[in-house]
Scaffold this motif. Structure first.
Motif, PDB file in Angstrom:
ATOM      1  N   VAL A   1       0.924  -1.168   0.084  1.00  0.00           N
ATOM      2  CA  VAL A   1      -0.059   0.026   0.029  1.00  0.00           C
ATOM      3  C   VAL A   1       0.911   1.215  -0.069  1.00  0.00           C
ATOM      4  N   SER A   2       1.256   1.776  -1.191  1.00  0.00           N
ATOM      5  CA  SER A   2       2.032   2.790  -1.222  1.00  0.00           C
ATOM      6  C   SER A   2       3.698   2.175  -0.930  1.00  0.00           C
ATOM      7  N   ARG A   3       4.220   2.670  -0.126  1.00  0.00           N
ATOM      8  CA  ARG A   3       5.388   1.996   0.589  1.00  0.00           C
ATOM      9  C   ARG A   3       5.357   1.143   1.772  1.00  0.00           C
ATOM     10  N   HIS A   4       4.153   0.625   2.128  1.00  0.00           N
ATOM     11  CA  HIS A   4       4.040  -0.060   3.505  1.00  0.00           C
ATOM     12  C   HIS A   4       3.627  -1.413   2.843  1.00  0.00           C
ATOM     13  N   PRO A   5       4.525  -2.397   3.233  1.00  0.00           N
ATOM     14  CA  PRO A   5       3.917  -3.811   2.738  1.00  0.00           C
ATOM     15  C   PRO A   5       3.253  -4.523   4.001  1.00  0.00           C
ATOM     16  N   LEU A   6       2.004  -5.416   3.370  1.00  0.00           N
ATOM     17  CA  LEU A   6       1.485  -6.038   4.434  1.00  0.00           C
ATOM     18  C   LEU A   6       1.453  -7.467   3.893  1.00  0.00           C
ATOM     19  N   VAL A   7       1.951  -8.395   4.669  1.00  0.00           N
ATOM     20  CA  VAL A   7       2.155  -9.824   4.410  1.00  0.00           C
ATOM     21  C   VAL A   7       0.930 -10.516   4.909  1.00  0.00           C
ATOM     22  N   TRP A   8       0.381 -11.380   3.964  1.00  0.00           N
ATOM     23  CA  TRP A   8      -0.645 -12.216   4.488  1.00  0.00           C
ATOM     24  C   TRP A   8      -0.139 -13.368   5.662  1.00  0.00           C
ATOM     25  N   PRO A   9      -1.056 -13.382   6.551  1.00  0.00           N
ATOM     26  CA  PRO A   9      -0.594 -14.613   7.829  1.00  0.00           C
ATOM     27  C   PRO A   9      -0.566 -15.781   7.480  1.00  0.00           C
ATOM     28  N   THR A  10      -0.020 -16.664   8.161  1.00  0.00           N
ATOM     29  CA  THR A  10      -0.275 -18.151   7.945  1.00  0.00           C
ATOM     30  C   THR A  10      -1.638 -18.968   8.012  1.00  0.00           C
ATOM     31  N   ASP A  11      -1.816 -19.909   7.537  1.00  0.00           N
ATOM     32  CA  ASP A  11      -3.113 -20.555   7.770  1.00  0.00           C
ATOM     33  C   ASP A  11      -3.555 -20.647   9.257  1.00  0.00           C
ATOM     34  N   ASP A  12      -2.721 -20.499  10.067  1.00  0.00           N
ATOM     35  CA  ASP A  12      -3.104 -20.449  11.436  1.00  0.00           C
ATOM     36  C   ASP A  12      -3.327 -19.109  12.008  1.00  0.00           C
ATOM     37  N   GLY A  13      -3.004 -18.206  11.354  1.00  0.00           N
ATOM     38  CA  GLY A  13      -3.281 -16.606  11.798  1.00  0.00           C
ATOM     39  C   GLY A  13      -2.056 -16.038  12.341  1.00  0.00           C
ATOM     40  N   THR A  14      -1.026 -16.668  12.334  1.00  0.00           N
ATOM     41  CA  THR A  14       0.211 -16.089  12.727  1.00  0.00           C
ATOM     42  C   THR A  14       0.837 -15.011  11.829  1.00  0.00           C
ATOM     43  N   PRO A  15       0.897 -13.713  12.383  1.00  0.00           N
ATOM     44  CA  PRO A  15       1.368 -12.622  11.602  1.00  0.00           C
ATOM     45  C   PRO A  15       2.683 -12.826  10.836  1.00  0.00           C
ATOM     46  N   GLN A  16       2.750 -12.195   9.865  1.00  0.00           N
ATOM     47  CA  GLN A  16       4.119 -12.262   9.086  1.00  0.00           C
ATOM     48  C   GLN A  16       4.424 -10.624   8.519  1.00  0.00           C
ATOM     49  N   TYR A  17       5.678 -10.457   8.860  1.00  0.00           N
ATOM     50  CA  TYR A  17       6.234  -9.043   8.772  1.00  0.00           C
ATOM     51  C   TYR A  17       7.389  -9.163   7.711  1.00  0.00           C
ATOM     52  N   PHE A  18       7.187  -7.763   7.258  1.00  0.00           N
ATOM     53  CA  PHE A  18       8.343  -7.674   5.976  1.00  0.00           C
ATOM     54  C   PHE A  18       9.528  -7.164   6.715  1.00  0.00           C
ATOM     55  N   GLU A  19      10.575  -7.525   6.363  1.00  0.00           N
ATOM     56  CA  GLU A  19      12.019  -7.296   7.195  1.00  0.00           C
ATOM     57  C   GLU A  19      12.733  -6.083   6.380  1.00  0.00           C
ATOM     58  N   ARG A  20      12.607  -4.768   6.993  1.00  0.00           N
ATOM     59  CA  ARG A  20      13.072  -3.974   6.214  1.00  0.00           C
ATOM     60  C   ARG A  20      14.717  -3.776   6.559  1.00  0.00           C
ATOM     61  N   ARG A  21      15.356  -3.300   5.575  1.00  0.00           N
ATOM     62  CA  ARG A  21      16.988  -2.927   5.887  1.00  0.00           C
ATOM     63  C   ARG A  21      16.994  -1.700   6.588  1.00  0.00           C
ATOM     64  N   PRO A  22      18.298  -1.361   7.347  1.00  0.00           N
ATOM     65  CA  PRO A  22      18.262  -0.123   7.826  1.00  0.00           C
ATOM     66  C   PRO A  22      18.339   1.002   6.963  1.00  0.00           C
ATOM     67  N   ARG A  23      17.877   2.204   7.568  1.00  0.00           N
ATOM     68  CA  ARG A  23      17.846   3.355   6.514  1.00  0.00           C
ATOM     69  C   ARG A  23      19.003   3.610   5.717  1.00  0.00           C
ATOM     70  N   GLU A  24      20.090   3.654   6.404  1.00  0.00           N
ATOM     71  CA  GLU A  24      21.485   3.842   5.581  1.00  0.00           C
ATOM     72  C   GLU A  24      21.737   2.768   4.660  1.00  0.00           C
ATOM     73  N   GLU A  25      21.420   1.433   4.867  1.00  0.00           N
ATOM     74  CA  GLU A  25      21.530   0.623   3.656  1.00  0.00           C
ATOM     75  C   GLU A  25      20.826   0.994   2.620  1.00  0.00           C
ATOM     76  N   ARG A  26      19.336   1.287   2.876  1.00  0.00           N
ATOM     77  CA  ARG A  26      18.304   1.610   1.759  1.00  0.00           C
ATOM     78  C   ARG A  26      18.766   2.777   1.218  1.00  0.00           C
ATOM     79  N   SER A  27      19.655   3.891   1.602  1.00  0.00           N
ATOM     80  CA  SER A  27      20.006   4.743   0.883  1.00  0.00           C
ATOM     81  C   SER A  27      21.198   4.697   0.019  1.00  0.00           C
ATOM     82  N   ARG A  28      22.072   3.715   0.400  1.00  0.00           N
ATOM     83  CA  ARG A  28      23.359   3.483  -0.263  1.00  0.00           C
ATOM     84  C   ARG A  28      22.731   2.447  -1.646  1.00  0.00           C
TER      85      ARG A  28
END
Length: 502
Positions: free
Chosen positions: A414-441
């Motif tokens: 959604v724009s620059r925000h990622p939403l990852v679907w939960p597993t079949d048992d409803g366990t939330p999943q998350y997008f692992e963002r890289r550190p700001r300085e690494e993204r800048s490089r």
């Protein structure tokens, strides 16, 4: 890649709000509030990439009035194109036309526009980066939503405090953790904050407790009144919350926590009617949201007639509310009585009722087209209307939900925000963002490969095929890009605001 507590899996991406024109919303205005005479001028205003507050300021400046003289019926996000209704007390009549701001006079009224003057919102949303199975899944889910609707949860827009790292400020207050509540509100780091703002918040964290220094650092900036109060009243963080946060900001934190409690209560009710293969999950910053796939007609009718009160004074008289909210408050570790008894400016809950079923009207998906932003992918326009207070992004999530258990995970941007679907048992999943300085490089969160995130490269749909072997990206899947069945709306039913625009 995306974090998971289960086995590794690859994720498929879909995207909304890639560009502002991908999300259009138009308020459905009840013109009965217009009168033959009155001191309020009422306008229909179209904006692009502008918040409701920014639009109100522009109207005030053009009309030559104070910002307090401008009223709107609802708040719209900055992203996208919005058609809204505003009223202005006094001032010069306006007729503004520009590339991103158009104001057209509707008439006059003897009062300011109010939320009740808006009966609903009409949406037109472009879903991008679609492949064959994505379109099959969307049309399959669309038929289910037309038949059974979906639970009427609050969605991510209500939980900005989570997206920006603050957490539930009000929960800290109810637990007596006033210092933590204030520090989180003023200094919590956000992955979406502008760099100057994040540097300022880092200063606050480093100097926390040295109130004299923070008064100087915060000169003319958010938080100064709280630091001045603490300099004179050492340790009184409860008082600092009163003086350091505006009433409007406290109200936003109240709404977020109240909505979280409602979602958890509604989730328990949904789990009672959906299980096994009929149970699906939607991602949300607030937590995984259970939904049914199908409902018998009788059960769907019962849900359509049901409401649930939001937690607040008077809820003790509602037997179902007490049954559903009791376990929720216990899990939160806060007192239901203390929540209902809150009596601080901005922290005064109101017990409103909310329908339990969302039933999008005029729901349809236009034929797919080539996606100009993502080569070898398709885009689709989805259109529907919702009553006021319901969330279009929630309906989009339901339309894109995996159709069977064990499906490969889906990530919706959604724009620059990622939403990852939960597993079949409803366990939330998350997008692992890289550190700001690494993204800048490396040039940001997205890498090469059709604009997909660097973390996803090498898996899923990269390279233009699903299984390798030189398979053409558009073979038999093209059958899923068929024109939807013609509208069989009963004769005499009101037309959709988007009628005839396919």
């Amino acid at each position: 890649m995306c974090g998971s507590s289960s086995a590794k899996w690859r994720s498929f991406d879909v995207r909304i709000l890639r560009v502002p024109t991908d999300f259009r919303v138009v308020e459905q205005f009840d013109e009965s509030m217009l009168t033959r005479s009155g001191e309020y001028l009422v306008y229909s205003v179209s904006t692009k990439g502008m918040t409701t507050g920014e639009a109100a300021d522009r109207l005030a400046q053009a009309a030559g009035v104070d910002p307090e003289a401008v009223a709107s019926a609802a708040q719209k996000p900055k992203e996208g194109v919005a058609g809204q209704v505003f009223s202005i007390l006094g001032g010069e009549p306006l007729s503004l036309r520009g590339g991103e701001f158009v104001a057209r006079r509707l008439g006059v009224s003897d009062r300011a526009v109010e939320p009740g003057d808006i009966t609903g919102n009409a949406y037109e949303i472009v879903v991008r980066d679609l492949r064959g199975d994505d379109m099959r899944r969307l049309r399959h889910n669309l038929a289910q939503v037309k038949q059974a609707g979906l639970p009427n949860y609050f969605d991510d827009q209500r939980f900005g405090c989570l997206r920006h790292g603050q957490g539930y400020i009000l929960r800290d207050v109810l637990r007596g953790r006033y210092e933590q509540a204030l520090k989180s509100a003023l200094a919590a780091p956000s992955p979406y904050g502008a760099e100057p703002v994040e540097r300022y918040k880092a200063q606050i964290r480093e100097q926390w407790g040295d109130w004299a220094t923070l008064v100087g650092v915060s000169n003319g900036r958010r938080g100064k009144s709280a630091f001045e109060y603490l300099r004179e009243h050492e340790g009184d963080f409860e008082g600092a919350l009163r003086f350091g946060l505006s009433s409007r900001e406290r109200t936003m934190h109240l709404f977020a926590y109240q909505s979280h409690l409602f979602n958890r209560a509604l989730a328990a009710k949904v789990r009672a009617v959906a299980e096994g293969e009929n149970l699906g999950w939607l991602p949300c910053d607030e937590g995984s949201l259970p939904v049914w796939r199908e409902l018998p007609a009788s059960e769907s009718m019962r849900w359509a007639e049901s409401e649930l009160i939001l937690p607040g004074p008077g809820m003790e008289e509602n037997e179902e509310a007490m049954r559903l909210y009791g376990p929720v408050f216990e899990a939160e570790g806060v007192s239901m009585e203390a929540f209902c008894a809150l009596d601080l400016p901005g922290f005064r809950p109101i017990s409103e009722t909310r329908p339990l079923l969302m039933q999008p009207e005029y729901l349809r998906a236009a034929p797919a087209q080539d996606d100009e932003h993502y080569p070898r992918s398709k885009k689709m326009r989805v259109r529907f209307t919702l009553p006021r207070g319901q969330y279009a992004t929630l309906a989009l999530k339901r339309l894109l939900m995996p159709t069977e258990l064990g499906a490969k995970r889906l990530c919706m941007w959604v724009s620059r925000h990622p939403l990852v679907w939960p597993t079949d048992d409803g366990t939330p999943q998350y997008f692992e963002r890289r550190p700001r300085e690494e993204r800048s490089r490396s040039g940001g969160e997205r890498g090469p490969g059709g604009g997909r995130p660097r973390e996803y490269q090498g898996g899923g749909r990269e390279g233009g095929s699903r299984g390798g072997g030189g398979r053409r990206p558009w073979g038999r899947e093209r059958r899923d890009d068929r024109k939807p069945p013609r509208d069989r709306r009963p004769q005499g039913k009101p037309r959709s605001p988007w009628e005839g625009r396919d």
